[in-house]
Design a protein around this motif. Structure first.
Motif, PDB file in Angstrom:
ATOM      1  N   ASP A 233       0.935  -1.289   0.021  1.00 19.50           N
ATOM      2  CA  ASP A 233      -0.125   0.046  -0.065  1.00 19.50           C
ATOM      3  C   ASP A 233       0.835   1.180  -0.045  1.00 19.50           C
ATOM      4  OD1 ASP A 233      -2.647  -0.947  -0.025  1.00 19.50           O
ATOM      5  OD2 ASP A 233      -2.743  -1.582   1.888  1.00 19.50           O
ATOM      6  N   ARG A 234       1.951   1.155   0.889  1.00 19.98           N
ATOM      7  CA  ARG A 234       2.786   2.464   0.680  1.00 19.98           C
ATOM      8  C   ARG A 234       4.419   1.799   1.161  1.00 19.98           C
ATOM      9  NH1 ARG A 234      -0.489   1.890   5.057  1.00 19.98           N
ATOM     10  NH2 ARG A 234       0.319   1.754   7.029  1.00 19.98           N
ATOM     11  N   ALA A 235       5.259   2.784   0.823  1.00 17.66           N
ATOM     12  CA  ALA A 235       6.547   2.362   0.682  1.00 17.66           C
ATOM     13  C   ALA A 235       6.887   1.919   2.302  1.00 17.66           C
ATOM     14  CB  ALA A 235       7.633   3.383   0.506  1.00 17.66           C
ATOM     15  N   SER A 236       6.467   2.679   3.267  1.00 17.55           N
ATOM     16  CA  SER A 236       6.787   2.323   4.855  1.00 17.55           C
ATOM     17  C   SER A 236       5.944   1.263   5.228  1.00 17.55           C
ATOM     18  CB  SER A 236       6.324   3.529   5.530  1.00 17.55           C
ATOM     19  OG  SER A 236       4.820   3.981   5.463  1.00 17.55           O
ATOM     20  N   ASP A 237       5.236   0.524   4.475  1.00 13.55           N
ATOM     21  CA  ASP A 237       4.514  -0.661   4.786  1.00 13.55           C
ATOM     22  C   ASP A 237       5.371  -1.900   4.318  1.00 13.55           C
ATOM     23  OD1 ASP A 237       2.668  -2.908   5.592  1.00 13.55           O
ATOM     24  OD2 ASP A 237       1.014  -2.003   4.592  1.00 13.55           O
ATOM     25  N   THR A 238       5.695  -2.677   5.312  1.00 15.87           N
ATOM     26  CA  THR A 238       6.721  -4.022   4.894  1.00 15.87           C
ATOM     27  C   THR A 238       5.648  -5.144   4.150  1.00 15.87           C
ATOM     28  OG1 THR A 238       6.533  -4.789   6.942  1.00 15.87           O
ATOM     29  CG2 THR A 238       8.531  -3.262   6.736  1.00 15.87           C
ATOM     30  N   TYR A 239       4.547  -4.893   4.325  1.00 17.18           N
ATOM     31  CA  TYR A 239       3.805  -6.321   4.341  1.00 17.18           C
ATOM     32  C   TYR A 239       3.112  -6.522   2.789  1.00 17.18           C
ATOM     33  CZ  TYR A 239       4.376  -6.751   9.231  1.00 17.18           C
ATOM     34  OH  TYR A 239       4.899  -6.788  10.397  1.00 17.18           O
ATOM     35  N   MET A 240       3.554  -7.407   2.011  1.00 16.21           N
ATOM     36  CA  MET A 240       2.854  -7.453   0.659  1.00 16.21           C
ATOM     37  C   MET A 240       1.378  -7.548   0.553  1.00 16.21           C
ATOM     38  SD  MET A 240       3.891 -11.238  -0.081  1.00 16.21           S
ATOM     39  CE  MET A 240       5.302 -11.654   1.047  1.00 16.21           C
ATOM     40  N   LEU A 241       1.191  -6.806  -0.634  1.00 14.08           N
ATOM     41  CA  LEU A 241      -0.190  -7.219  -1.151  1.00 14.08           C
ATOM     42  C   LEU A 241      -0.233  -8.470  -2.056  1.00 14.08           C
ATOM     43  CD1 LEU A 241      -1.467  -3.673  -1.935  1.00 14.08           C
ATOM     44  CD2 LEU A 241      -2.227  -4.982   0.050  1.00 14.08           C
ATOM     45  N   ALA A 242       0.905  -8.360  -2.848  1.00 14.06           N
ATOM     46  CA  ALA A 242       1.438  -9.417  -3.812  1.00 14.06           C
ATOM     47  C   ALA A 242       2.716  -9.353  -4.131  1.00 14.06           C
ATOM     48  CB  ALA A 242       0.424  -9.062  -5.150  1.00 14.06           C
ATOM     49  N   SER A 243       3.218 -10.405  -4.551  1.00 13.85           N
ATOM     50  CA  SER A 243       4.921 -10.386  -4.851  1.00 13.85           C
ATOM     51  C   SER A 243       5.098 -11.419  -6.070  1.00 13.85           C
ATOM     52  CB  SER A 243       5.792 -10.444  -3.752  1.00 13.85           C
ATOM     53  OG  SER A 243       5.725 -11.700  -3.096  1.00 13.85           O
ATOM     54  N   VAL A 244       6.181 -11.165  -6.633  1.00 14.97           N
ATOM     55  CA  VAL A 244       6.553 -12.230  -7.531  1.00 14.97           C
ATOM     56  C   VAL A 244       8.156 -12.349  -7.315  1.00 14.97           C
ATOM     57  CG1 VAL A 244       6.784 -12.748  -9.951  1.00 14.97           C
ATOM     58  CG2 VAL A 244       5.115 -11.427  -9.277  1.00 14.97           C
ATOM     59  N   ALA A 245       8.364 -13.764  -7.567  1.00 17.35           N
ATOM     60  CA  ALA A 245      10.076 -13.930  -7.464  1.00 17.35           C
ATOM     61  C   ALA A 245      10.169 -15.021  -8.656  1.00 17.35           C
ATOM     62  CB  ALA A 245      10.300 -14.613  -5.964  1.00 17.35           C
ATOM     63  N   ALA A 246      11.387 -14.857  -9.465  1.00 13.28           N
ATOM     64  CA  ALA A 246      11.421 -15.645 -10.376  1.00 13.28           C
ATOM     65  C   ALA A 246      13.005 -15.948 -10.767  1.00 13.28           C
ATOM     66  CB  ALA A 246      10.755 -14.971 -11.585  1.00 13.28           C
ATOM     67  N   MET A 247      13.262 -16.964 -11.014  1.00 10.10           N
ATOM     68  CA  MET A 247      14.552 -17.126 -11.585  1.00 10.10           C
ATOM     69  C   MET A 247      14.471 -18.104 -12.752  1.00 10.10           C
ATOM     70  SD  MET A 247      17.816 -19.605 -10.305  1.00 10.10           S
ATOM     71  CE  MET A 247      18.607 -18.372  -9.253  1.00 10.10           C
ATOM     72  N   VAL A 248      15.246 -17.337 -13.862  1.00 14.15           N
ATOM     73  CA  VAL A 248      15.072 -17.926 -15.349  1.00 14.15           C
ATOM     74  C   VAL A 248      16.625 -17.928 -15.821  1.00 14.15           C
ATOM     75  CG1 VAL A 248      14.132 -17.335 -17.582  1.00 14.15           C
ATOM     76  CG2 VAL A 248      13.050 -16.614 -15.524  1.00 14.15           C
ATOM     77  N   HIS A 249      16.658 -19.171 -16.612  1.00 17.73           N
ATOM     78  CA  HIS A 249      18.111 -19.167 -17.442  1.00 17.73           C
ATOM     79  C   HIS A 249      17.421 -19.398 -18.928  1.00 17.73           C
ATOM     80  CE1 HIS A 249      21.239 -22.258 -19.070  1.00 17.73           C
ATOM     81  NE2 HIS A 249      21.511 -20.955 -19.214  1.00 17.73           N
ATOM     82  N   VAL A 250      17.966 -18.442 -19.363  1.00 22.93           N
ATOM     83  CA  VAL A 250      17.808 -18.369 -21.164  1.00 22.93           C
ATOM     84  C   VAL A 250      18.888 -18.578 -21.742  1.00 22.93           C
ATOM     85  CG1 VAL A 250      16.956 -16.845 -23.197  1.00 22.93           C
ATOM     86  CG2 VAL A 250      15.862 -16.794 -20.920  1.00 22.93           C
ATOM     87  N   GLU A 251      19.148 -19.297 -22.530  1.00 28.12           N
ATOM     88  CA  GLU A 251      20.370 -19.798 -23.463  1.00 28.12           C
ATOM     89  C   GLU A 251      19.953 -19.976 -25.002  1.00 28.12           C
ATOM     90  OE1 GLU A 251      23.553 -23.526 -24.117  1.00 28.12           O
ATOM     91  OE2 GLU A 251      22.438 -23.173 -21.771  1.00 28.12           O
ATOM     92  N   ASN A 252      20.593 -18.915 -25.820  1.00 26.57           N
ATOM     93  CA  ASN A 252      20.502 -18.982 -27.111  1.00 26.57           C
ATOM     94  C   ASN A 252      18.985 -18.808 -27.536  1.00 26.57           C
ATOM     95  OD1 ASN A 252      23.062 -19.699 -27.817  1.00 26.57           O
ATOM     96  ND2 ASN A 252      22.745 -21.766 -27.636  1.00 26.57           N
ATOM     97  N   GLY A 253      18.157 -17.804 -26.604  1.00 24.16           N
ATOM     98  CA  GLY A 253      17.095 -17.387 -26.828  1.00 24.16           C
ATOM     99  C   GLY A 253      16.056 -18.430 -26.159  1.00 24.16           C
ATOM    100  N   VAL A 254      16.312 -19.479 -25.918  1.00 22.30           N
ATOM    101  CA  VAL A 254      15.275 -20.624 -25.285  1.00 22.30           C
ATOM    102  C   VAL A 254      15.243 -20.643 -23.808  1.00 22.30           C
ATOM    103  CG1 VAL A 254      14.846 -23.098 -25.377  1.00 22.30           C
ATOM    104  CG2 VAL A 254      15.654 -21.994 -27.271  1.00 22.30           C
ATOM    105  N   VAL A 255      14.331 -20.779 -23.222  1.00 25.28           N
ATOM    106  CA  VAL A 255      14.135 -20.980 -21.864  1.00 25.28           C
ATOM    107  C   VAL A 255      14.415 -22.207 -21.389  1.00 25.28           C
ATOM    108  CG1 VAL A 255      12.536 -20.871 -19.772  1.00 25.28           C
ATOM    109  CG2 VAL A 255      12.359 -19.167 -21.533  1.00 25.28           C
TER     110      VAL A 255
END
Length: 331
Positions: A233-255
């Motif tokens: 809701d605001r920067a001073s609020d530490t708790y998430m409404l929603a979040s996204v975490a991702a790790m991706v490896h792309v090689e030669n344009g392919v995931v």
């Protein structure tokens, strides 16, 4: 006032003996969540077993490229560790978004994973809550549920898990190591948390008396990149409404590798398996990324007040995955 005992364990065996697997015993690390809940009367332990003197505060790189993080390692130390900054930026980003500097200096790795929901009805002793008092009902189900789950909820509980760290760890396929009366075992963090079903008071698969000793970060695929994005809701609020975490490896344009976890949307970090399956092995475009995100979000079941969370997750997931795939610039 309820009588309370405090003991400081000198080793794991002593900690286990003091705890004894009793429902009203609690292990104490940083205490940043537990002590707050005790003040509210939500938690009412009869004994606190201090584990801060146990040798679990180290962060150690392993020969196979993994990193073992001790259960009592402070969040501030983990967020700034050179190996984490270099190989697991998603983890550092999640921790630095999760609390103030003062809290990160106290909070521990295990304590972060074990923190309880931030549902207002869970904290309000005057309202029914199946997580706090099993069988009493869920006030949030028909109440104000703006901050609650859109995935995996049940008629017994619609709360969400608040840990930013857990979401990042889910995207890394991290492992939780535990020791207890039955010995040592390892549980993937993606299986560590339970969905509420008809037993929402059981947040995790921890068995009575078990103690988290460490979290293992697996080796990162060569060339992989990761990112954490959080909305609040605001920067001073530490708790998430929603979040996204991702790790991706792309090689030669392919995931070649992809792992996506959503936070603030369920009782546990929510792995976006449909999205992963839709992108793995493909040459992603903006359109295919958007479609892959939809594959997951079409399974969401919003409540009366929180349909906005689906749109919020959609926008963030598209942006994060787009930057790691379509916007990929590493050789």
């Amino acid at each position: 006032m309820k009588p309370l005992s405090y003991v400081c364990a000198r080793n794991v065996a002593e900690a286990a003996a003091f705890h004894g697997g009793r429902p009203e015993a609690r292990y104490l690390g940083g205490g940043t969540n537990l002590i707050d809940l005790m003040r509210m009367g939500v938690e009412r332990p009869d004994i606190l077993v201090d584990i801060t003197r146990l040798p679990f505060d180290r962060i150690e790189e392993q020969a196979d490229g993994s990193v073992r993080v001790g259960a009592t390692a402070r969040n501030s130390d983990l967020a700034t560790h050179p190996a984490v900054l270099d190989r697991y930026p998603v983890l550092s980003q999640a921790l630095l978004s999760g609390a103030s500097g003062q809290l990160r200096n106290m909070a521990t790795t295990a304590g972060n994973l074990l923190q309880r929901t931030r549902c207002g009805y869970f904290h309000d002793l005057s309202r029914p809550c199946n997580k706090r008092v099993p069988g009493s009902g869920c006030a949030a189900l028909d109440g104000v549920n703006r901050d609650h789950a859109v995935f995996g909820h049940s008629p017994h509980c619609v709360a969400t898990h608040p840990s930013d760290l857990a979401v990042a760890l889910a995207s890394l396929d991290a492992l939780v190591e535990l020791v207890g009366p039955a010995g040592v075992r390892t549980v993937p963090v993606t299986e560590f948390y339970r969905l509420p079903q008809d037993r929402p008071e059981q947040d995790t698969v921890i068995r009575p008396g078990e103690l988290i000793t460490s979290v293992v970060l697996p080796p990162v695929p060569t060339g992989a990149d990761s990112r954490y994005r959080k909305a609040r809701d605001r920067a001073s609020d530490t708790y998430m409404l929603a979040s996204v975490a991702a790790m991706v490896h792309v090689e030669n344009g392919v995931v070649k590798h992809i792992a996506v976890a959503l936070g603030g949307l369920a009782h546990r970090p929510w792995r976006a398996r449909h999205t992963e399956a839709a992108l793995l092995g493909t040459k992603p475009t903006t359109q295919t990324v958007e479609q892959a995100v939809e594959e997951e979000l079409t399974t969401a079941v919003p409540l009366r007040h929180n349909a906005y969370k689906v749109e919020l997750a959609r926008a963030m997931a598209r942006e994060v995955l787009g930057s790691l795939t379509v916007g990929h610039r590493k050789p």
